[in-house]
Design a protein around this motif. Structure first.
Motif, PDB file in Angstrom:
ATOM      1  N   LEU A   1       0.801  -1.229   0.000  1.00 54.57           N
ATOM      2  CA  LEU A   1       0.000   0.000   0.000  1.00 54.57           C
ATOM      3  C   LEU A   1       0.831   1.275   0.000  1.00 54.57           C
ATOM      4  N   TRP A   2       0.133   2.400  -0.101  1.00 52.87           N
ATOM      5  CA  TRP A   2       0.736   3.743  -0.181  1.00 52.87           C
ATOM      6  C   TRP A   2       1.569   4.104   1.054  1.00 52.87           C
ATOM      7  N   ASN A   3       1.251   3.492   2.192  1.00 50.91           N
ATOM      8  CA  ASN A   3       1.985   3.861   3.412  1.00 50.91           C
ATOM      9  C   ASN A   3       2.974   2.767   3.826  1.00 50.91           C
ATOM     10  N   ASP A   4       3.274   1.846   2.900  1.00 51.96           N
ATOM     11  CA  ASP A   4       4.250   0.785   3.162  1.00 51.96           C
ATOM     12  C   ASP A   4       5.654   1.396   3.033  1.00 51.96           C
ATOM     13  N   GLN A   5       6.530   1.054   3.954  1.00 47.95           N
ATOM     14  CA  GLN A   5       7.837   1.726   4.012  1.00 47.95           C
ATOM     15  C   GLN A   5       9.003   0.777   3.714  1.00 47.95           C
ATOM     16  N   ARG A   6       8.744  -0.374   3.093  1.00 48.71           N
ATOM     17  CA  ARG A   6       9.809  -1.385   2.966  1.00 48.71           C
ATOM     18  C   ARG A   6      10.816  -1.088   1.843  1.00 48.71           C
ATOM     19  N   THR A   7      10.571  -0.048   1.037  1.00 46.50           N
ATOM     20  CA  THR A   7      11.340   0.070  -0.216  1.00 46.50           C
ATOM     21  C   THR A   7      12.443   1.134  -0.193  1.00 46.50           C
ATOM     22  N   VAL A   8      13.051   1.354   0.984  1.00 42.33           N
ATOM     23  CA  VAL A   8      14.109   2.372   1.071  1.00 42.33           C
ATOM     24  C   VAL A   8      15.234   2.068   0.061  1.00 42.33           C
ATOM     25  N   ALA A   9      15.703   0.814   0.031  1.00 44.93           N
ATOM     26  CA  ALA A   9      16.825   0.459  -0.857  1.00 44.93           C
ATOM     27  C   ALA A   9      16.417   0.613  -2.324  1.00 44.93           C
ATOM     28  N   GLU A  10      15.168   0.261  -2.652  1.00 44.06           N
ATOM     29  CA  GLU A  10      14.718   0.349  -4.042  1.00 44.06           C
ATOM     30  C   GLU A  10      14.614   1.813  -4.484  1.00 44.06           C
ATOM     31  N   CYS A  11      14.265   2.719  -3.549  1.00 43.42           N
ATOM     32  CA  CYS A  11      14.230   4.156  -3.901  1.00 43.42           C
ATOM     33  C   CYS A  11      15.639   4.622  -4.261  1.00 43.42           C
ATOM     34  N   GLU A  12      16.620   4.152  -3.503  1.00 44.57           N
ATOM     35  CA  GLU A  12      18.013   4.523  -3.813  1.00 44.57           C
ATOM     36  C   GLU A  12      18.403   3.946  -5.174  1.00 44.57           C
ATOM     37  N   GLU A  13      17.989   2.690  -5.412  1.00 48.92           N
ATOM     38  CA  GLU A  13      18.314   2.041  -6.700  1.00 48.92           C
ATOM     39  C   GLU A  13      17.724   2.835  -7.870  1.00 48.92           C
ATOM     40  N   ILE A  14      16.466   3.270  -7.725  1.00 49.38           N
ATOM     41  CA  ILE A  14      15.809   4.022  -8.810  1.00 49.38           C
ATOM     42  C   ILE A  14      16.550   5.333  -9.061  1.00 49.38           C
ATOM     43  N   THR A  15      16.887   6.036  -7.974  1.00 49.51           N
ATOM     44  CA  THR A  15      17.557   7.338  -8.120  1.00 49.51           C
ATOM     45  C   THR A  15      18.893   7.148  -8.827  1.00 49.51           C
ATOM     46  N   GLN A  16      19.588   6.099  -8.440  1.00 49.14           N
ATOM     47  CA  GLN A  16      20.901   5.850  -9.024  1.00 49.14           C
ATOM     48  C   GLN A  16      20.771   5.441 -10.503  1.00 49.14           C
ATOM     49  N   ARG A  17      19.835   4.526 -10.820  1.00 46.87           N
ATOM     50  CA  ARG A  17      19.660   4.087 -12.217  1.00 46.87           C
ATOM     51  C   ARG A  17      19.200   5.250 -13.110  1.00 46.87           C
ATOM     52  N   ALA A  18      18.419   6.180 -12.501  1.00 54.45           N
ATOM     53  CA  ALA A  18      17.904   7.310 -13.290  1.00 54.45           C
ATOM     54  C   ALA A  18      19.000   8.330 -13.596  1.00 54.45           C
ATOM     55  N   GLY A  19      20.130   8.224 -12.882  1.00 53.77           N
ATOM     56  CA  GLY A  19      21.208   9.193 -13.090  1.00 53.77           C
ATOM     57  C   GLY A  19      21.155  10.315 -12.073  1.00 53.77           C
ATOM     58  N   GLY A  20      20.535  10.049 -10.926  1.00 50.53           N
ATOM     59  CA  GLY A  20      20.484  11.048  -9.847  1.00 50.53           C
ATOM     60  C   GLY A  20      19.082  11.628  -9.695  1.00 50.53           C
ATOM     61  N   ARG A  21      18.890  12.291  -8.572  1.00 52.51           N
ATOM     62  CA  ARG A  21      17.576  12.822  -8.196  1.00 52.51           C
ATOM     63  C   ARG A  21      17.062  13.855  -9.202  1.00 52.51           C
ATOM     64  N   LYS A  22      17.985  14.740  -9.653  1.00 52.73           N
ATOM     65  CA  LYS A  22      17.589  15.794 -10.594  1.00 52.73           C
ATOM     66  C   LYS A  22      17.098  15.191 -11.906  1.00 52.73           C
ATOM     67  N   ALA A  23      17.854  14.183 -12.394  1.00 47.72           N
ATOM     68  CA  ALA A  23      17.502  13.543 -13.669  1.00 47.72           C
ATOM     69  C   ALA A  23      16.159  12.818 -13.531  1.00 47.72           C
ATOM     70  N   LEU A  24      15.940  12.216 -12.359  1.00 45.36           N
ATOM     71  CA  LEU A  24      14.678  11.504 -12.124  1.00 45.36           C
ATOM     72  C   LEU A  24      13.500  12.484 -12.144  1.00 45.36           C
ATOM     73  N   ILE A  25      13.679  13.605 -11.436  1.00 50.54           N
ATOM     74  CA  ILE A  25      12.597  14.607 -11.380  1.00 50.54           C
ATOM     75  C   ILE A  25      12.307  15.137 -12.789  1.00 50.54           C
ATOM     76  N   LYS A  26      13.358  15.263 -13.616  1.00 46.89           N
ATOM     77  CA  LYS A  26      13.152  15.728 -14.994  1.00 46.89           C
ATOM     78  C   LYS A  26      12.277  14.737 -15.780  1.00 46.89           C
TER      79      LYS A  26
END
Ligand SMILES: Nc1ncnc2c1ncn2[C@@H]1O[C@H](COP(=O)(O)OP(=O)(O)O)[C@@H](O)[C@H]1O
Ligand SMILES: O=C(CO)[C@@H](O)[C@H](O)COP(=O)(O)O
Length: 506
Positions: free
Chosen positions: A99-124
């Motif tokens: 669900l929306w309030n599940d907090q298990r994905t801290v590592a996956e958020c880091e993985e996404i940011t890194q694969r996207a080329g950083g936070r700025k690139a992801l937001i773009k």
């Protein structure tokens, strides 16, 4: 006469209502279901429970309204956002939805940011940073932790889109809810092939995406029979519950802002063009209004904090029904003065999203002394939740977004004390609507637009939604809250490191 159904697949239950073409509610029903917490910070539900609640409530509403089946012309769907329904190629649910309030994905958020080329690139690419509640990190979590299930994964649907699949046999989503997956190019209003590529996710995992008022299918023969409706009944795109609630509050033009105190807390503002908070504290999502956007701040445990306080802690109030429990608790809170005798409450019971995207943040009472009683503690909980909404309001104000009118909604805002508190904490009068039916009403209006009863959603809102009452801010209370708010804001920074250390000990 034509009728329209609105179905909201919420976190605590499903709410269904039927309106006529003038927007008058003819009947409503709700059915609750459990939320499972297999571990601290994990939240799951069984999509079958949502379906059973949908069938029960639709049948109840149709029976109560006594309308002819053929007159129910269209259905709008709303639901809790971000949840992940994982289906195999035979449409079998692979595991309970995260669900929306599940907090298990801290590592996956880091993985996404890194694969996207950083936070700025992801937001773009997708207008938002990676947050644990969003859907994309849930898909990566399945790949990283349950690879056998991931190998069988054929489709990922949001909660209301799973209900759509069962109603119509079609896979479809719409722009407002899809924005919360972190996989939508929010500016172009379609899936971001670029991010999907970087995450190595097959675009076929996702359904086609529509605008909210577009017709996405009609009822299957079996379902029409089961619900007592016809196969001509259309199902429109609908909206995530925040955008649907905003439509139901008439927040479909610039200058109007709405707050919702439900389980979560939402501060929602319409925007004619995509606008961003450069720090990513507010979400930038597509609105359910064609070609428009919105920004919102979300608190994970808003009304949920009072619910925890009243249900789990105030044991003395056990034995009376829920409504009476809230009334008894808030009567005591009313006896305490604004500011709760110098007591502050941080409502981060399950981590937080806006303004601190921190899954490890936790709740706290600060400033307790021996003169404090139950009423002051209850009031401090309500004030803390309201300060958390003000955090979002301050960010919105800092972005020069016009705030001419604030409309309050959600279960918490039905309480006069909480309405007054919102006006006092925001330092601005707040408005309540003549008929406040939340997200289910918003999507019933979208269904009416999709069926051609109104030219546009703006026209539908203008014809059906009006302000009933305004609550002005009281200067003395506003002054008290203005003095306390900076202290409230500093507390998170003071405690942040300790929250992280506590999390390590768990
Ligand atoms: N009488 C009341 N007084 C104060 N708060 C209330 C009252 N009734 C409900 N609430 C608050 O409203 C919340 C539920 O709101 P609702 O909009 O129904 O939420 P959701 O759709 O997220 O389940 C509860 O968690 C509680 O905090
Ligand atoms: O995560 C969000 C929005 O981003 C929540 O608003 C959920 O969409 C669920 O809301 P409620 O069930 O508390 O209304």
């Amino acid at each position: 006469m034509s009728f329209y159904l609105g179905i909201d697949v919420g976190t605590s239950g499903t709410k269904t209502l039927l309106i006529d073409e003038a927007g008058v509610v003819q009947a409503e029903a709700s059915a609750e279901y459990p939320l499972h917490q297999p571990r601290a910070g994990w939240t799951e539900q069984d999509p079958e429970d949502w379906w059973q609640a949908t069938v029960t409530t639709v049948r109840q509403v149709i029976k109560a309204a006594k309308c002819k089946p053929a007159d129910v012309r269209a259905i709008g769907l709303s639901g809790q956002m971000h949840g992940s329904v994982f289906l195999d190629k035979k449409d079998r649910v692979l595991r309970p939805a995260l669900l929306w309030n599940d907090q298990r994905t801290v590592a996956e958020c880091e993985e996404i940011t890194q694969r996207a080329g950083g936070r700025k690139a992801l937001i773009k690419m997708v207008a938002n940073p990676a947050l644990t509640g969003f859907t994309a990190p849930k898909i990566l979590w399945l790949r990283n932790h349950e690879p056998k299930k991931f190998d069988r994964l054929a489709k990922v649907l949001l909660p209301k889109d799973e209900i759509r699949r069962r109603l119509t046999g079609e896979y479809a989503s719409e722009v407002s809810d899809a924005s919360g997956t972190l996989l939508l190019d929010v500016v172009k209003r379609n899936w971001s092939k670029k991010l999907l590529g970087k995450l190595d996710l097959d675009p076929d995992l996702l359904p086609p995406v529509f605008e909210s008022e577009d017709v996405t299918g009609t009822l299957t023969t079996a379902v029409a029979e089961q619900l007592g409706l016809t196969t001509d009944c259309k199902v429109v795109g609908g909206a995530g519950d925040c955008a649907a609630g905003a439509v139901g509050n008439g927040v479909v033009r610039s200058g109007v802002l709405s707050t919702s105190v439900g389980t979560s807390g939402v501060m929602f503002v319409h925007s004619d063009k995509p606008q961003y908070d450069s720090e990513g504290r507010l979400h930038t999502f597509c609105h359910a209004v064609r070609g428009k956007w919105h920004m919102m701040g979300v608190n994970l445990t808003s009304g949920g904090s009072l619910q925890w306080w009243v249900d789990s802690i105030l044991q003395g109030l056990a034995g009376i029904d829920t409504k009476q429990r809230y009334e008894a608790a808030t009567r005591e809170a009313e006896q305490a003065a604004a500011g709760s005798g110098g007591l502050l409450f941080l409502p981060y019971l399950n981590g937080e999203r806006t303004p601190h995207a921190d899954p490890h943040a936790r709740g706290a009472f600060v400033g307790l002394n021996t003169t404090h009683g139950r009423g002051q503690l209850t009031r401090a909980v309500m004030e803390g939740v309201t300060f958390a909404l003000r955090d979002s309001l301050e960010i919105i104000r800092s972005l020069d977004v016009p705030v001419k009118e604030i409309r309050v909604s959600g279960g918490g805002s039905k309480n006069p004390l909480w309405r007054q508190m919102q006006a006092d904490v925001f330092g601005k009068k707040v408005a309540t609507l003549a008929v406040e039916q939340g997200p289910a009403y918003g999507v019933a209006l979208l269904a009416a637009v999709g069926d051609g009863a109104y030219k546009s959603i703006e026209q539908a809102c203008k014809a059906t939604i009006s302000v009933a009452e305004t609550t002005p801010a009281q200067r003395k209370a506003t002054n008290t809250y203005n003095a306390l708010f900076p202290i409230y804001q500093r507390l998170y920074s003071s405690l942040k490191q300790d929250f992280a250390s506590l999390a390590e000990l768990q």
